[in-house]
Motif scaffolding. Structure first.
Motif, mmCIF file in Angstrom:
data_model
loop_
_atom_site.group_PDB
_atom_site.id
_atom_site.type_symbol
_atom_site.label_atom_id
_atom_site.label_comp_id
_atom_site.label_asym_id
_atom_site.label_seq_id
_atom_site.Cartn_x
_atom_site.Cartn_y
_atom_site.Cartn_z
ATOM 1 N N VAL A 207 0.855 -1.194 0.000
ATOM 2 C CA VAL A 207 0.000 0.000 0.000
ATOM 3 C C VAL A 207 0.886 1.237 0.000
ATOM 4 O O VAL A 207 2.062 1.183 0.379
ATOM 5 C CB VAL A 207 -0.949 0.043 1.223
ATOM 6 C CG1 VAL A 207 -1.926 -1.118 1.206
ATOM 7 C CG2 VAL A 207 -0.178 0.073 2.525
ATOM 8 N N ASP A 208 0.319 2.380 -0.421
ATOM 9 C CA ASP A 208 1.058 3.641 -0.377
ATOM 10 C C ASP A 208 1.222 4.094 1.065
ATOM 11 O O ASP A 208 0.317 3.925 1.885
ATOM 12 C CB ASP A 208 0.319 4.731 -1.150
ATOM 13 C CG ASP A 208 0.317 4.492 -2.643
ATOM 14 O OD1 ASP A 208 1.322 3.963 -3.158
ATOM 15 O OD2 ASP A 208 -0.688 4.831 -3.295
ATOM 16 N N LEU A 209 2.358 4.671 1.372
ATOM 17 C CA LEU A 209 2.618 5.228 2.700
ATOM 18 C C LEU A 209 2.098 6.659 2.710
ATOM 19 O O LEU A 209 2.541 7.492 1.922
ATOM 20 C CB LEU A 209 4.119 5.189 3.003
ATOM 21 C CG LEU A 209 4.561 5.657 4.378
ATOM 22 C CD1 LEU A 209 3.908 4.835 5.474
ATOM 23 C CD2 LEU A 209 6.076 5.560 4.500
ATOM 24 N N LYS A 210 1.142 6.938 3.561
ATOM 25 C CA LYS A 210 0.487 8.243 3.604
ATOM 26 C C LYS A 210 1.203 9.193 4.562
ATOM 27 O O LYS A 210 1.633 8.795 5.636
ATOM 28 C CB LYS A 210 -0.970 8.079 4.046
ATOM 29 C CG LYS A 210 -1.742 9.368 4.047
ATOM 30 C CD LYS A 210 -3.153 9.164 4.520
ATOM 31 C CE LYS A 210 -3.838 10.508 4.626
ATOM 32 N NZ LYS A 210 -5.082 10.446 5.328
ATOM 33 N N GLU A 211 1.321 10.441 4.140
ATOM 34 C CA GLU A 211 1.882 11.462 5.029
ATOM 35 C C GLU A 211 0.903 11.743 6.156
ATOM 36 O O GLU A 211 -0.297 11.532 6.017
ATOM 37 C CB GLU A 211 2.154 12.747 4.248
ATOM 38 C CG GLU A 211 3.270 12.602 3.244
ATOM 39 C CD GLU A 211 3.647 13.908 2.572
ATOM 40 O OE1 GLU A 211 3.171 14.969 3.011
ATOM 41 O OE2 GLU A 211 4.413 13.849 1.616
#
Length: 108
Positions: A33-37
Motif C-alpha cells: 500500500v502507499d505510505l500516507k503522510e
C-alpha cells in the motif's frame, strides 16, 4: 461497498493453534500500500499492510508460490464504516494473476 483491484502480495502467513483452551485459525496476506503522510512528517514509498482472509487452510493454496513472491493478485475488498468518521478495508477474495505465457499460478 465492494470493489475489485490488483494488489502486490509480499507475504502470506498461516496462524493456527490454541490459546487459553480456544482454537484459532487464520491466514494473513501482506499487501503493498502507499505510505500516507501525516501530521508527524513527510513520507515516500510503499509499505505492506496485513489483511486477514479465511482460516489457516487458505495458506495451503498459496504455499507453492513462496519462491515467486512478491506477486500480483486480483483482490476484492469491501469498504465498511467504522467508529466515528473512520472506515475499514476488509479483504473478501484474493487470487494470483496469471500473465500471458506464464504457467497458471492459481491456488490449488
Amino acid at each position: 461497498m465492494k470493489f475489485p483491484t490488483q494488489v502486490i502480495v509480499h507475504a502470506v502467513k498461516e496462524s493456527k493453534g490454541e490459546y487459553n483452551g480456544k482454537p484459532f485459525s487464520s491466514c494473513t496476506f501482506h499487501c503493498e500500500v502507499d505510505l500516507k503522510e501525516n501530521n508527524a512528517g513527510r513520507s515516500i514509498g510503499r509499505v505492506t499492510r496485513p489483511f486477514k482472509l479465511g482460516d489457516a487452510s487458505e495458506f495451503d493454496k498459496w504455499a507453492h508460490l513462496g519462491g515467486s513472491l512478491p506477486i500480483t493478485a486480483d483482490a476484492v475488498f469491501e469498504l465498511e464504516a467504522a467508529k466515528e468518521d473512520g472506515s475499514k478495508l476488509v479483504l473478501l477474495e484474493i487470487k494470483p494473476v496469471t500473465r500471458a505465457g506464464q504457467k497458471a499460478a492459481t491456488p490449488a
